[in-house]
Design a protein around this motif. Sequence first.
Motif, PDB file in Angstrom:
ATOM      1  N   PRO A 165       8.696   7.121   7.862  1.00 41.42           N
ATOM      2  CA  PRO A 165       7.564   6.547   7.679  1.00 41.42           C
ATOM      3  C   PRO A 165       6.270   7.369   7.533  1.00 41.42           C
ATOM      4  O   PRO A 165       5.183   7.037   6.556  1.00 41.42           O
ATOM      5  CB  PRO A 165       7.181   6.366   9.673  1.00 41.42           C
ATOM      6  CG  PRO A 165       8.801   6.322   9.772  1.00 41.42           C
ATOM      7  CD  PRO A 165       9.249   7.329   8.507  1.00 41.42           C
ATOM      8  N   GLU A 166       6.070   8.764   7.211  1.00 38.77           N
ATOM      9  CA  GLU A 166       5.168   9.638   6.662  1.00 38.77           C
ATOM     10  C   GLU A 166       5.365   9.915   4.802  1.00 38.77           C
ATOM     11  O   GLU A 166       3.692   9.503   4.633  1.00 38.77           O
ATOM     12  CB  GLU A 166       5.479  11.072   6.967  1.00 38.77           C
ATOM     13  CG  GLU A 166       4.187  12.688   6.353  1.00 38.77           C
ATOM     14  CD  GLU A 166       4.339  14.053   6.702  1.00 38.77           C
ATOM     15  OE1 GLU A 166       3.901  14.302   6.855  1.00 38.77           O
ATOM     16  OE2 GLU A 166       5.178  13.876   8.175  1.00 38.77           O
ATOM     17  N   LEU A 167       6.225   9.539   4.150  1.00 36.40           N
ATOM     18  CA  LEU A 167       6.222   9.222   2.714  1.00 36.40           C
ATOM     19  C   LEU A 167       5.733   8.063   2.227  1.00 36.40           C
ATOM     20  O   LEU A 167       5.335   7.776   1.256  1.00 36.40           O
ATOM     21  CB  LEU A 167       8.249   9.305   2.610  1.00 36.40           C
ATOM     22  CG  LEU A 167       7.888   9.585   1.222  1.00 36.40           C
ATOM     23  CD1 LEU A 167       6.586  11.051   0.221  1.00 36.40           C
ATOM     24  CD2 LEU A 167       9.193   9.896   0.099  1.00 36.40           C
ATOM     25  N   LEU A 168       6.637   6.800   3.136  1.00 36.04           N
ATOM     26  CA  LEU A 168       5.776   5.650   3.179  1.00 36.04           C
ATOM     27  C   LEU A 168       4.409   5.233   2.993  1.00 36.04           C
ATOM     28  O   LEU A 168       3.485   4.977   1.949  1.00 36.04           O
ATOM     29  CB  LEU A 168       6.082   4.624   4.524  1.00 36.04           C
ATOM     30  CG  LEU A 168       7.422   4.644   4.049  1.00 36.04           C
ATOM     31  CD1 LEU A 168       8.423   3.453   5.159  1.00 36.04           C
ATOM     32  CD2 LEU A 168       8.076   3.539   2.384  1.00 36.04           C
ATOM     33  N   ARG A 169       3.454   6.477   4.281  1.00 33.06           N
ATOM     34  CA  ARG A 169       2.089   6.276   4.050  1.00 33.06           C
ATOM     35  C   ARG A 169       1.477   6.892   3.431  1.00 33.06           C
ATOM     36  O   ARG A 169       0.377   6.609   2.805  1.00 33.06           O
ATOM     37  CB  ARG A 169       1.836   6.931   5.517  1.00 33.06           C
ATOM     38  CG  ARG A 169       2.316   6.210   6.936  1.00 33.06           C
ATOM     39  CD  ARG A 169       1.556   6.590   8.135  1.00 33.06           C
ATOM     40  NE  ARG A 169       1.448   7.947   8.458  1.00 33.06           N
ATOM     41  CZ  ARG A 169       2.939   7.728   9.033  1.00 33.06           C
ATOM     42  NH1 ARG A 169       3.889   7.008  10.034  1.00 33.06           N
ATOM     43  NH2 ARG A 169       3.664   8.651   9.682  1.00 33.06           N
ATOM     44  N   ALA A 170       1.760   7.844   2.720  1.00 28.89           N
ATOM     45  CA  ALA A 170       1.518   8.983   0.994  1.00 28.89           C
ATOM     46  C   ALA A 170       1.487   8.165   0.083  1.00 28.89           C
ATOM     47  O   ALA A 170       0.319   8.010  -0.822  1.00 28.89           O
ATOM     48  CB  ALA A 170       2.670  10.187   1.422  1.00 28.89           C
TER      49      ALA A 170
END
Length: 210
Positions: A165-170
């Motif tokens: 999820p963190e990479l998706l947000r980035a």
Amino acid sequence: MASPAADDYLKTVYAHTEWQPAPITPSQLAAKLGIAPSSVTEMVKKLAASGLVSHVPYGAVRLTDAGEKRALAMVRRHRLIETWLVREFDYAWDEVHDEAEVLEHTISDRLLEGIDARLGRPRYDPHGDAIPDASGSVTREPFVLLADAAPGHTGRVLRVDDRDPELLRALEAAGLGIGGEVAVLADGVRIAGADVELPAGAAEVVWLSA
């Protein structure tokens, strides 16, 4: 083998080879599921005995025809639910995976059909993964992993892996989204006319049209 755990195994085996050709190994399966290798070994034996996978000791795990049919049914549930949550409940694309993991085991076939019809029978989920139709048929266009795309290649974003999820947000913050055009540069990418340096690991989770 009618159990949520078995369905999760089959779905994971299917998803592993959906965007690359190498079959999944028991150690990779354990890592993806977050389960001890010994537990994976026992479950794979049960799945093989039920005719859902083929496996030899220390070798790769492959779906049989029966296993693939069941995996496609679960993949269909998961991806339709993700699409439903984004379209109807304003979930972000980085919020739906874990929710769908729970709901896919609980909703009825009737409700699933209703969701599919209400959404207009979508072909792709919010991350670009193909949604199998009710017969298990899947439509997918030729693709290339961003890490393998040569400088000068331009393509639409077909798919982004949804497990981080963190990479998706980035990636979203960088302007990258499903359907958007990306030009591959020697030291980054160009999105909407702007040169962008994507976050670490992005090239391994983004697929472009070939």
